[in-house]
Scaffold this motif. Structure first.
Motif, short mmCIF file in Angstrom:
data_model
loop_
_atom_site.label_atom_id
_atom_site.label_comp_id
_atom_site.label_asym_id
_atom_site.label_seq_id
_atom_site.Cartn_x
_atom_site.Cartn_y
_atom_site.Cartn_z
N UNK A 72 0.84 -1.20 0.00
CA UNK A 72 0.00 0.00 0.00
C UNK A 72 0.87 1.25 0.00
N UNK A 73 1.87 1.29 0.87
CA UNK A 73 2.74 2.46 0.99
C UNK A 73 3.63 2.67 -0.23
N UNK A 74 3.79 1.64 -1.07
CA UNK A 74 4.63 1.79 -2.27
C UNK A 74 3.88 2.41 -3.45
N UNK A 75 2.58 2.57 -3.36
CA UNK A 75 1.80 3.21 -4.42
C UNK A 75 2.19 4.69 -4.48
N UNK A 76 2.46 5.19 -5.68
CA UNK A 76 2.93 6.58 -5.84
C UNK A 76 1.96 7.59 -5.22
N UNK A 77 0.67 7.39 -5.42
CA UNK A 77 -0.31 8.32 -4.86
C UNK A 77 -0.22 8.35 -3.33
N UNK A 78 -0.03 7.19 -2.72
CA UNK A 78 0.06 7.11 -1.25
C UNK A 78 1.31 7.82 -0.75
N UNK A 79 2.40 7.71 -1.51
CA UNK A 79 3.65 8.37 -1.11
C UNK A 79 3.49 9.88 -1.02
N UNK A 80 2.65 10.44 -1.90
CA UNK A 80 2.48 11.90 -1.92
C UNK A 80 1.20 12.36 -1.21
N UNK A 81 0.50 11.44 -0.57
CA UNK A 81 -0.77 11.78 0.08
C UNK A 81 -0.55 12.68 1.29
N UNK A 82 -1.51 13.58 1.52
CA UNK A 82 -1.47 14.44 2.69
C UNK A 82 -1.84 13.67 3.95
N UNK A 83 -2.78 12.75 3.82
CA UNK A 83 -3.23 11.92 4.94
C UNK A 83 -3.40 10.50 4.44
N UNK A 84 -2.99 9.54 5.26
CA UNK A 84 -3.15 8.14 4.89
C UNK A 84 -3.26 7.27 6.12
N UNK A 85 -3.90 6.12 5.94
CA UNK A 85 -4.04 5.14 7.02
C UNK A 85 -4.13 3.76 6.37
N UNK A 86 -3.49 2.78 6.99
CA UNK A 86 -3.60 1.40 6.55
C UNK A 86 -3.65 0.51 7.78
N UNK A 87 -4.66 -0.35 7.84
CA UNK A 87 -4.78 -1.31 8.94
C UNK A 87 -5.65 -2.47 8.48
N UNK A 88 -5.24 -3.67 8.85
CA UNK A 88 -6.04 -4.87 8.61
C UNK A 88 -6.46 -5.00 7.14
N UNK A 89 -5.51 -4.78 6.25
CA UNK A 89 -5.70 -4.92 4.79
C UNK A 89 -6.65 -3.90 4.18
N UNK A 90 -6.95 -2.82 4.87
CA UNK A 90 -7.75 -1.74 4.29
C UNK A 90 -6.95 -0.44 4.41
#
Length: 185
Positions: A59-77
Motif C-alpha cells: 500500500x505504501x509503495x503506491x505513488x499516490x500514497x507516497x504523496x498523500x497528505x493523509x493516509x491510514x492502513x490497517x487490517x488490509x484496508x
C-alpha cells in the motif's frame, strides 16, 4: 486465530504447572496438550503479522500514497487523500480504486462494542471472542461513493502505540473529510 491458540496453550500449561492437587499424570496431559497449541498459535500469529507487513508495504509503495497528505492502513484496508489533486484512494483486500472528491457521496464511522458476558466459564470466553470479532468486523470508517461495483468502502482502524483508540482516529478522518472533501461535494 493464532492468538486464540496461544491463549488456550497458556491455560493448558498453567493447568499443568499450577495445579498442585492434580495427579502427575493429569499434569503431563495438560503439558502434552498445551505445548502443541502454543506452537501452532505462535506460527499462525507470526504468519499473519508477516502477511500484514507485506500488505502495508505494498500500500505504501503506491505513488499516490507516497504523496498523500493523509493516509491510514490497517487490517488490509487503506485510505489516502491528496487535497491538492482532490482525489482519494481506497483499498480493501480485493481492490484498490481512486476517486475524485466529487464522486464521494457520504462518509461516517461506527465503533461497535458490547455484547460481552462476564461469566459462563469456557462458553463465556468463546462467546466473548466471537463478539469481539463481530464488533471489529462491523466497526470502521465508511465511505460511500458513486460507483456501481463498489458503492461502499469500509476502512478499519486499530490499536497501536501511536493511536491508542480507533475512535479518535476515525474522528480525525471525519474532520479531514469535512474540511477537504465537503467543500468539493
Amino acid at each position: 486465530m493464532g492468538y486464540i491458540f496461544l491463549f488456550f496453550s497458556v491455560l493448558s500449561i498453567g493447568g499443568a504447572l499450577f495445579a498442585p492437587g492434580e495427579p502427575m499424570a493429569q499434569r503431563i496431559v495438560w503439558l502434552i496438550v498445551g505445548l502443541p497449541l502454543g506452537y501452532v498459535g505462535y506460527r499462525l500469529a507470526t504468519r499473519k503479522s508477516s502477511a500484514a507487513k507485506k500488505s502495508k508495504d505494498a500500500f505504501n509503495s503506491i505513488d499516490f500514497v507516497k504523496t498523500a497528505d493523509y493516509k491510514n492502513f490497517f487490517n488490509d484496508t487503506g485510505i489516502a487523500i491528496n487535497k491538492n489533486k482532490k482525489k482519494i484512494l481506497l483499498a480493501s483486500p480485493k481492490k484498490v480504486k481512486m476517486y475524485d472528491f466529487s464522486q464521494i457521496k457520504r462518509w461516517h464511522y461506527k465503533c461497535n462494542s458490547g455484547g460481552m458476558t462476564t461469566s459462563g466459564g469456557l462458553g463465556g470466553v468463546f462467546h466473548n471472542i466471537g463478539q469481539i470479532s463481530m464488533n471489529l468486523a462491523t466497526s470502521g470508517f465508511f465511505v460511500e461513493v458513486k460507483d456501481i461495483d463498489f458503492p461502499e468502502w469500509q476502512i478499519y482502524f486499530g490499536h497501536n502505540s501511536r493511536n491508542p483508540t480507533p475512535l479518535d482516529e476515525m474522528k480525525k478522518w471525519m474532520e479531514i473529510f469535512d474540511q477537504f472533501v465537503n467543500e468539493n461535494v
